[in-house]
Design a protein around this motif. Structure first.
Motif, PDB file in Angstrom:
ATOM      1  N   MET A  87       0.870  -1.182   0.000  1.00 54.80           N
ATOM      2  CA  MET A  87       0.000   0.000   0.000  1.00 54.80           C
ATOM      3  C   MET A  87       0.903   1.228   0.000  1.00 54.80           C
ATOM      4  N   THR A  88       0.806   2.038  -1.036  1.00 59.92           N
ATOM      5  CA  THR A  88       1.716   3.169  -1.182  1.00 59.92           C
ATOM      6  C   THR A  88       1.132   4.482  -0.682  1.00 59.92           C
ATOM      7  N   TYR A  89      -0.114   4.485  -0.275  1.00 63.00           N
ATOM      8  CA  TYR A  89      -0.774   5.687   0.210  1.00 63.00           C
ATOM      9  C   TYR A  89      -0.254   6.019   1.603  1.00 63.00           C
ATOM     10  N   ASP A  90       0.064   7.295   1.847  1.00 60.27           N
ATOM     11  CA  ASP A  90       0.613   7.713   3.139  1.00 60.27           C
ATOM     12  C   ASP A  90      -0.355   7.557   4.297  1.00 60.27           C
ATOM     13  N   GLY A  91      -1.626   7.647   4.026  1.00 59.60           N
ATOM     14  CA  GLY A  91      -2.614   7.518   5.083  1.00 59.60           C
ATOM     15  C   GLY A  91      -3.521   8.721   5.162  1.00 59.60           C
ATOM     16  N   VAL A  92      -4.501   8.626   6.016  1.00 56.24           N
ATOM     17  CA  VAL A  92      -5.495   9.678   6.242  1.00 56.24           C
ATOM     18  C   VAL A  92      -5.233  10.210   7.644  1.00 56.24           C
ATOM     19  N   SER A  93      -4.669  11.402   7.724  1.00 53.17           N
ATOM     20  CA  SER A  93      -4.242  11.923   9.024  1.00 53.17           C
ATOM     21  C   SER A  93      -5.401  12.385   9.911  1.00 53.17           C
ATOM     22  N   GLU A  94      -6.482  12.846   9.316  1.00 58.44           N
ATOM     23  CA  GLU A  94      -7.610  13.377  10.084  1.00 58.44           C
ATOM     24  C   GLU A  94      -8.506  12.265  10.636  1.00 58.44           C
ATOM     25  N   PRO A  95      -8.630  12.161  11.955  1.00 55.46           N
ATOM     26  CA  PRO A  95      -9.493  11.123  12.546  1.00 55.46           C
ATOM     27  C   PRO A  95     -10.939  11.190  12.068  1.00 55.46           C
ATOM     28  N   THR A  96     -11.468  12.402  11.858  1.00 52.76           N
ATOM     29  CA  THR A  96     -12.865  12.508  11.400  1.00 52.76           C
ATOM     30  C   THR A  96     -13.008  11.977   9.980  1.00 52.76           C
ATOM     31  N   GLU A  97     -12.012  12.188   9.136  1.00 47.32           N
ATOM     32  CA  GLU A  97     -12.066  11.650   7.778  1.00 47.32           C
ATOM     33  C   GLU A  97     -12.004  10.126   7.803  1.00 47.32           C
ATOM     34  N   ARG A  98     -11.171   9.571   8.671  1.00 51.88           N
ATOM     35  CA  ARG A  98     -11.106   8.109   8.789  1.00 51.88           C
ATOM     36  C   ARG A  98     -12.444   7.560   9.267  1.00 51.88           C
ATOM     37  N   ALA A  99     -13.041   8.212  10.243  1.00 50.93           N
ATOM     38  CA  ALA A  99     -14.347   7.767  10.754  1.00 50.93           C
ATOM     39  C   ALA A  99     -15.404   7.832   9.653  1.00 50.93           C
ATOM     40  N   ASP A 100     -15.384   8.887   8.856  1.00 45.26           N
ATOM     41  CA  ASP A 100     -16.336   9.023   7.753  1.00 45.26           C
ATOM     42  C   ASP A 100     -16.123   7.914   6.717  1.00 45.26           C
ATOM     43  N   LEU A 101     -14.881   7.627   6.372  1.00 48.69           N
ATOM     44  CA  LEU A 101     -14.580   6.545   5.424  1.00 48.69           C
ATOM     45  C   LEU A 101     -15.063   5.201   5.955  1.00 48.69           C
ATOM     46  N   ILE A 102     -14.809   4.950   7.213  1.00 46.10           N
ATOM     47  CA  ILE A 102     -15.184   3.670   7.815  1.00 46.10           C
ATOM     48  C   ILE A 102     -16.696   3.487   7.844  1.00 46.10           C
ATOM     49  N   VAL A 103     -17.432   4.528   8.216  1.00 46.55           N
ATOM     50  CA  VAL A 103     -18.892   4.409   8.249  1.00 46.55           C
ATOM     51  C   VAL A 103     -19.435   4.233   6.826  1.00 46.55           C
ATOM     52  N   TYR A 104     -18.806   4.872   5.845  1.00 42.89           N
ATOM     53  CA  TYR A 104     -19.222   4.673   4.453  1.00 42.89           C
ATOM     54  C   TYR A 104     -18.969   3.226   4.029  1.00 42.89           C
ATOM     55  N   LEU A 105     -17.794   2.700   4.318  1.00 45.54           N
ATOM     56  CA  LEU A 105     -17.476   1.324   3.935  1.00 45.54           C
ATOM     57  C   LEU A 105     -18.412   0.327   4.604  1.00 45.54           C
ATOM     58  N   LYS A 106     -18.760   0.565   5.860  1.00 45.96           N
ATOM     59  CA  LYS A 106     -19.701  -0.318   6.552  1.00 45.96           C
ATOM     60  C   LYS A 106     -21.055  -0.300   5.857  1.00 45.96           C
ATOM     61  N   ARG A 107     -21.520   0.890   5.499  1.00 38.07           N
ATOM     62  CA  ARG A 107     -22.808   0.996   4.815  1.00 38.07           C
ATOM     63  C   ARG A 107     -22.734   0.367   3.425  1.00 38.07           C
ATOM     64  N   ALA A 108     -21.657   0.638   2.703  1.00 42.22           N
ATOM     65  CA  ALA A 108     -21.497   0.114   1.345  1.00 42.22           C
ATOM     66  C   ALA A 108     -21.482  -1.403   1.347  1.00 42.22           C
ATOM     67  N   ASN A 109     -20.972  -1.999   2.397  1.00 40.55           N
ATOM     68  CA  ASN A 109     -20.912  -3.460   2.490  1.00 40.55           C
ATOM     69  C   ASN A 109     -22.282  -4.079   2.683  1.00 40.55           C
ATOM     70  N   ARG A 110     -23.308  -3.278   2.924  1.00 42.08           N
ATOM     71  CA  ARG A 110     -24.678  -3.772   3.064  1.00 42.08           C
ATOM     72  C   ARG A 110     -25.537  -3.433   1.861  1.00 42.08           C
ATOM     73  N   THR A 111     -24.891  -3.131   0.716  1.00 42.98           N
ATOM     74  CA  THR A 111     -25.627  -2.741  -0.485  1.00 42.98           C
ATOM     75  C   THR A 111     -25.638  -3.887  -1.502  1.00 42.98           C
ATOM     76  N   PRO A 112     -26.539  -3.808  -2.505  1.00 40.21           N
ATOM     77  CA  PRO A 112     -26.565  -4.827  -3.553  1.00 40.21           C
ATOM     78  C   PRO A 112     -25.219  -4.957  -4.282  1.00 40.21           C
ATOM     79  N   GLU A 113     -24.470  -3.869  -4.415  1.00 38.32           N
ATOM     80  CA  GLU A 113     -23.163  -3.938  -5.069  1.00 38.32           C
ATOM     81  C   GLU A 113     -22.241  -4.940  -4.365  1.00 38.32           C
ATOM     82  N   CYS A 114     -22.416  -5.057  -3.066  1.00 39.31           N
ATOM     83  CA  CYS A 114     -21.615  -6.001  -2.281  1.00 39.31           C
ATOM     84  C   CYS A 114     -22.371  -7.303  -2.008  1.00 39.31           C
ATOM     85  N   GLY A 115     -23.466  -7.500  -2.714  1.00 43.22           N
ATOM     86  CA  GLY A 115     -24.192  -8.759  -2.581  1.00 43.22           C
ATOM     87  C   GLY A 115     -25.067  -8.874  -1.346  1.00 43.22           C
ATOM     88  N   LYS A 116     -25.463  -7.751  -0.776  1.00 39.46           N
ATOM     89  CA  LYS A 116     -26.327  -7.781   0.423  1.00 39.46           C
ATOM     90  C   LYS A 116     -27.686  -7.231   0.119  1.00 39.46           C
TER      91      LYS A 116
END
Length: 125
Positions: free
Chosen positions: A96-125
């Motif tokens: 993984m060559t990406y330096d990372g996401v320094s802002e905790p709020t941005e990481r939290a937003d990404l994580i909540v999006y990924l959790k929601r996305a994992n419950r969509t038809p695109e992810c087979g749910k």
């Protein structure tokens, strides 16, 4: 009246810090990830569907670094937050060559999006 206005302004100033993660903002931030990842299929990086609860380095058919395969990480909110903050510090030798996401709020937003996305038809749910 002046004291009440000052109180409202003070409350507004601190509300974002304690605000719940924002799925829409997470979706916007995810566009950064799209250079290497997709939800439902592998690209340069592995797919993100099925991420939560998955052992790192275990997507069938994806060629991971030895470091990631041997990391023994199971992805959840906590491990993903640590990894997104500093990927190479958490898994030295990762490709993984990406330096990372320094802002905790941005990481939290990404994580909540990924959790929601994992419950969509695109992810087979």
């Amino acid at each position: 009246m002046r004291a009440a206005l000052a109180g409202v302004l003070a409350l507004c100033a601190v509300a974002p810090a304690g605000a719940a993660p924002d799925v829409r903002r997470g979706e916007q931030l995810y566009t950064r990830c799209l250079a290497c990842h997709a939800l439902a299929y592998d690209r340069v990086g592995p797919r993100h569907c099925g991420l939560f609860g998955r052992l790192a380095g275990s997507v069938p058919g994806f060629e991971y670094s030895t470091a990631m395969k041997n990391s023994k990480i199971t992805w959840d909110e906590k491990t993903l937050d640590r990894f997104l903050a500093k990927p190479l510090a958490m898994v030295p030798g990762s490709t993984m060559t990406y330096d990372g996401v320094s802002e905790p709020t941005e990481r939290a937003d990404l994580i909540v999006y990924l959790k929601r996305a994992n419950r969509t038809p695109e992810c087979g749910k």
